[in-house]
Design a protein around this motif. Sequence first.
Motif, PDB file in Angstrom:
ATOM      1  N   ALA A 220      -5.734  -6.444  10.483  1.00  0.00           N
ATOM      2  CA  ALA A 220      -6.897  -5.636  10.830  1.00  0.00           C
ATOM      3  C   ALA A 220      -7.641  -6.305  11.970  1.00  0.00           C
ATOM      4  N   HIS A 221      -7.798  -5.589  13.065  1.00  0.00           N
ATOM      5  CA  HIS A 221      -8.573  -6.061  14.206  1.00  0.00           C
ATOM      6  C   HIS A 221      -9.936  -5.371  14.144  1.00  0.00           C
ATOM      7  N   TRP A 222     -10.994  -6.161  14.231  1.00  0.00           N
ATOM      8  CA  TRP A 222     -12.339  -5.616  14.103  1.00  0.00           C
ATOM      9  C   TRP A 222     -13.282  -6.569  14.806  1.00  0.00           C
ATOM     10  N   SER A 223     -14.581  -6.516  14.493  1.00  0.00           N
ATOM     11  CA  SER A 223     -15.553  -7.364  15.187  1.00  0.00           C
ATOM     12  C   SER A 223     -15.462  -8.823  14.761  1.00  0.00           C
ATOM     13  N   GLY A 224     -14.843  -9.094  13.610  1.00  0.00           N
ATOM     14  CA  GLY A 224     -14.680 -10.468  13.141  1.00  0.00           C
ATOM     15  C   GLY A 224     -13.292 -11.008  13.426  1.00  0.00           C
ATOM     16  N   GLU A 225     -12.957 -12.120  12.753  1.00  0.00           N
ATOM     17  CA  GLU A 225     -11.631 -12.697  12.904  1.00  0.00           C
ATOM     18  C   GLU A 225     -10.575 -11.749  12.329  1.00  0.00           C
ATOM     19  N   THR A 226      -9.397 -11.744  12.941  1.00  0.00           N
ATOM     20  CA  THR A 226      -8.325 -10.880  12.468  1.00  0.00           C
ATOM     21  C   THR A 226      -8.002 -11.162  11.007  1.00  0.00           C
ATOM     22  N   VAL A 227      -7.870 -10.087  10.232  1.00  0.00           N
ATOM     23  CA  VAL A 227      -7.557 -10.202   8.812  1.00  0.00           C
ATOM     24  C   VAL A 227      -6.109  -9.793   8.609  1.00  0.00           C
ATOM     25  N   SER A 228      -5.363 -10.587   7.817  1.00  0.00           N
ATOM     26  CA  SER A 228      -3.950 -10.304   7.586  1.00  0.00           C
ATOM     27  C   SER A 228      -3.647 -10.173   6.109  1.00  0.00           C
ATOM     28  N   ALA A 229      -2.616  -9.417   5.810  1.00  0.00           N
ATOM     29  CA  ALA A 229      -2.098  -9.315   4.447  1.00  0.00           C
ATOM     30  C   ALA A 229      -0.585  -9.196   4.535  1.00  0.00           C
ATOM     31  N   PRO A 230       0.147  -9.984   3.740  1.00  0.00           N
ATOM     32  CA  PRO A 230       1.606  -9.935   3.825  1.00  0.00           C
ATOM     33  C   PRO A 230       2.173  -8.673   3.204  1.00  0.00           C
ATOM     34  N   ALA A 231       3.369  -8.313   3.638  1.00  0.00           N
ATOM     35  CA  ALA A 231       4.092  -7.240   2.974  1.00  0.00           C
ATOM     36  C   ALA A 231       4.568  -7.734   1.615  1.00  0.00           C
ATOM     37  N   ILE A 232       4.755  -6.814   0.685  1.00  0.00           N
ATOM     38  CA  ILE A 232       5.244  -7.165  -0.645  1.00  0.00           C
ATOM     39  C   ILE A 232       6.763  -7.098  -0.625  1.00  0.00           C
ATOM     40  N   ARG A 233       7.420  -8.173  -1.016  1.00  0.00           N
ATOM     41  CA  ARG A 233       8.884  -8.200  -1.009  1.00  0.00           C
ATOM     42  C   ARG A 233       9.448  -7.257  -2.066  1.00  0.00           C
ATOM     43  N   THR A 234      10.423  -6.441  -1.662  1.00  0.00           N
ATOM     44  CA  THR A 234      11.049  -5.513  -2.586  1.00  0.00           C
ATOM     45  C   THR A 234      12.383  -5.073  -2.013  1.00  0.00           C
ATOM     46  N   ALA A 235      13.257  -4.561  -2.862  1.00  0.00           N
ATOM     47  CA  ALA A 235      14.513  -3.980  -2.376  1.00  0.00           C
ATOM     48  C   ALA A 235      14.206  -2.625  -1.765  1.00  0.00           C
TER      49      ALA A 235
END
Length: 304
Positions: A220-235
């Motif tokens: 997420a790019h916004w007025s603050g520091e970039t926020v990240s979230a990993p993808a969930i591993r799955t088949a």
Amino acid sequence: MILCAGESLIDMVPAEGAFRPLAGGAVYNTTVALGRLGESVAYFWPISRDVFGEMLLQPLVEAGVDLDLCPRSDRLTTLALVSLSDGEARYSFYDEGSAGRMLTPGDIPDLPAGIEAIFAGGISLVPDPCGAAIEALIDRNHARLPVMVDPNIRPFFITDSDAYRARLGRILPQADIVKLSGDDLEWLYPGLDPAAAAREVLKTGPGIVLQTGGAAGARAHWSGETVSAPAIRTAVADTIGAGDTFNAGVLASLRRQGVLSKQRLATISAEEIRNALTLGAQAAAITVSRAGANPPWAHEMPGA
């Protein structure tokens, strides 16, 4: 109630040498996903009276979607022929003169008092008159309602790239949240890496730009520091509806956190954004684990 406005169609998915018809469409999938997650959601898009229109209605009804704003039409349902390559979906559209394609700005209703946010996007933004209709919906309501837009860009569906870029140039600055995949960002800003391209979109006016990258997770790019979230591993069975379900998870999380309003989005925190990205990733992981656009129900989500 969240109003989702944009295309519904039938995905003709390869199956044992033939094609299997499945209800789909980017905005339609997000609508169904929101309903299955237990969110109060309404849908706005013309639905044909043909047999495919009846197929589209059933999942909406089962998910508890409010259909009061959906006009019925004698025109045909849009069809999308799907081909799969290494699990990735590619589409060819049969859309000329369809029920949704012929939606006009004059068909846009006054929104009921219960509508608290708008989600729009997909191929419904590309052709006219329906593209002009969705643009009019956003233009009339973005000053008082939060708007999330996912253009879900399909270059092979775009016949006039200059006109489409101009439309996005008007719509995206009116949005509070814009979601863009790596492919979307490459089309918008050829040659820029995805993060730099996302920041260019942010400069045009949206409060938050969500950058998704499949297995690379979401930022997420916004007025603050970039926020990240990993993808969930799955088949992975296929990726049909993955980004659409991600959008539903983001909106559901924002609403549950009490930040889905113009005022609260203006003061949102990094943690609230991270929570939204995480729920979106969790929901999308379930969708990609099974064939077709089949979003999870609330009881299938982690922690349910």
